[in-house]
Design a protein around this motif. Structure first.
Motif, PDB file in Angstrom:
ATOM      1  N   THR A 110       0.836  -1.204   0.000  1.00 47.24           N
ATOM      2  CA  THR A 110       0.000   0.000   0.000  1.00 47.24           C
ATOM      3  C   THR A 110       0.872   1.256   0.000  1.00 47.24           C
ATOM      4  O   THR A 110       0.653   2.195  -0.777  1.00 47.24           O
ATOM      5  CB  THR A 110      -0.928   0.012   1.229  1.00 47.24           C
ATOM      6  OG1 THR A 110      -1.769  -1.149   1.208  1.00 47.24           O
ATOM      7  CG2 THR A 110      -1.810   1.264   1.237  1.00 47.24           C
ATOM      8  N   LEU A 113       2.680   1.688  -3.436  1.00 45.59           N
ATOM      9  CA  LEU A 113       1.809   2.231  -4.479  1.00 45.59           C
ATOM     10  C   LEU A 113       1.574   3.724  -4.264  1.00 45.59           C
ATOM     11  O   LEU A 113       1.553   4.501  -5.233  1.00 45.59           O
ATOM     12  CB  LEU A 113       0.479   1.483  -4.498  1.00 45.59           C
ATOM     13  CG  LEU A 113       0.538   0.020  -4.960  1.00 45.59           C
ATOM     14  CD1 LEU A 113      -0.812  -0.665  -4.750  1.00 45.59           C
ATOM     15  CD2 LEU A 113       0.950  -0.072  -6.424  1.00 45.59           C
ATOM     16  N   ASP A 114       1.413   4.129  -3.027  1.00 49.06           N
ATOM     17  CA  ASP A 114       1.266   5.560  -2.731  1.00 49.06           C
ATOM     18  C   ASP A 114       2.519   6.321  -3.176  1.00 49.06           C
ATOM     19  O   ASP A 114       2.426   7.413  -3.754  1.00 49.06           O
ATOM     20  CB  ASP A 114       1.051   5.771  -1.232  1.00 49.06           C
ATOM     21  CG  ASP A 114      -0.389   5.535  -0.811  1.00 49.06           C
ATOM     22  OD1 ASP A 114      -1.298   5.743  -1.640  1.00 49.06           O
ATOM     23  OD2 ASP A 114      -0.610   5.143   0.350  1.00 49.06           O
ATOM     24  N   GLY A 185       0.256   2.238 -10.287  1.00 52.38           N
ATOM     25  CA  GLY A 185       0.902   3.447  -9.795  1.00 52.38           C
ATOM     26  C   GLY A 185       1.193   4.436 -10.895  1.00 52.38           C
ATOM     27  O   GLY A 185       1.024   5.640 -10.724  1.00 52.38           O
ATOM     28  N   ASP A 189      -3.863   5.072 -12.083  1.00 52.56           N
ATOM     29  CA  ASP A 189      -3.804   5.404 -10.659  1.00 52.56           C
ATOM     30  C   ASP A 189      -5.157   5.777 -10.068  1.00 52.56           C
ATOM     31  O   ASP A 189      -5.237   6.432  -9.035  1.00 52.56           O
ATOM     32  CB  ASP A 189      -2.805   6.533 -10.418  1.00 52.56           C
ATOM     33  CG  ASP A 189      -3.190   7.820 -11.145  1.00 52.56           C
ATOM     34  OD1 ASP A 189      -4.250   7.850 -11.805  1.00 52.56           O
ATOM     35  OD2 ASP A 189      -2.419   8.795 -11.064  1.00 52.56           O
ATOM     36  N   VAL A 193      -5.613   2.180  -3.577  1.00 51.63           N
ATOM     37  CA  VAL A 193      -4.450   1.334  -3.317  1.00 51.63           C
ATOM     38  C   VAL A 193      -4.770   0.248  -2.295  1.00 51.63           C
ATOM     39  O   VAL A 193      -4.211  -0.859  -2.364  1.00 51.63           O
ATOM     40  CB  VAL A 193      -3.236   2.173  -2.866  1.00 51.63           C
ATOM     41  CG1 VAL A 193      -2.744   3.063  -3.991  1.00 51.63           C
ATOM     42  CG2 VAL A 193      -3.556   3.001  -1.629  1.00 51.63           C
TER      43      VAL A 193
END
Length: 212
Positions: A110, A113-114, A185, A189, A193
């Protein structure tokens, strides 16, 4: 590409250790140059990127650039190491804060991906390093994989994961995370996530075999 708690942090570096900044002002200037290099190479690629535009983006003189880097390749190599470090520094705290390793895998993905969604140049720079600085490219992945394998083995020692081939597992999980980062990502996007990490976590925790 996702970080692992066992991989040590690195400071940005050049081809010559004598060029490392010794003052807060110098470290700030170096940070500006590396951030500008990420923008320049992310937008134009290595071959079309230029030192002049990096200096312009950073708001520094060309001479200031050469205070820290001898060439375009030198700043590119330093950028690969720096971006690898940034990923680790962003992701590792989430893994360590999780109650166990399986929960840590989900939290780490998580966080990764952020990070990718706000640093989309990461993929272009890392991928291009395979052709510009192949040793730096290989080192990026090998260092992460070695740390990942060690941390999985340690999690096994705590009773948090099953026994297995740690290197194969590390590379398999890394491969999954790399392509999830590319798809969700960089390319797409819009999907939450948490939802993506939950689906990947189910695969890691339960596998593909049907329930018995």
């Amino acid at each position: 590409m996702t970080a692992t708690p066992q991989t040590s942090a690195e400071t940005p570096h050049t081809e010559s250790r004598s060029k490392e900044p010794r003052t807060a002002r110098g470290r700030k200037t170096l940070r500006l140059i590396l951030d500008a290099a990420a923008e320049e190479f992310g937008a134009r690629g290595y071959h079309e990127g230029s030192i002049a535009r990096i200096a312009q983006r950073a708001g520094v003189a060309i001479g200031s650039f050469y205070t820290y880097f001898d060439s375009k390749e030198a700043v590119f190599r330093a950028l690969v190491a720096d971006m690898s470090r940034q990923v680790r520094e962003h992701v590792v705290p989430f893994i360590l804060a999780a109650p166990d390793r399986l929960a840590g895998e989900r939290a780490g993905l998580t966080a990764y991906l952020d990070f990718v969604r706000t640093h989309k140049a990461l993929y272009r720079i890392i991928d291009e390093s395979a052709f510009v600085a192949e040793d730096a490219y290989r080192r990026h992945y090998v260092d992460v994989a070695d740390g990942y394998a060690t941390s999985l083995e340690q999690a096994f020692g705590r009773g948090e994961v099953s026994d297995g081939d740690w290197q194969v597992r590390a590379w398999a999980i890394m491969g999954m995370n790399v392509f999830l980062g590319l798809k969700y990502g960089v390319w797409d996007d819009g999907r939450p996530v948490d939802e993506i990490a939950a689906a990947a976590h189910a695969l890691i925790a339960d596998g593909l075999a049907p329930p018995r």
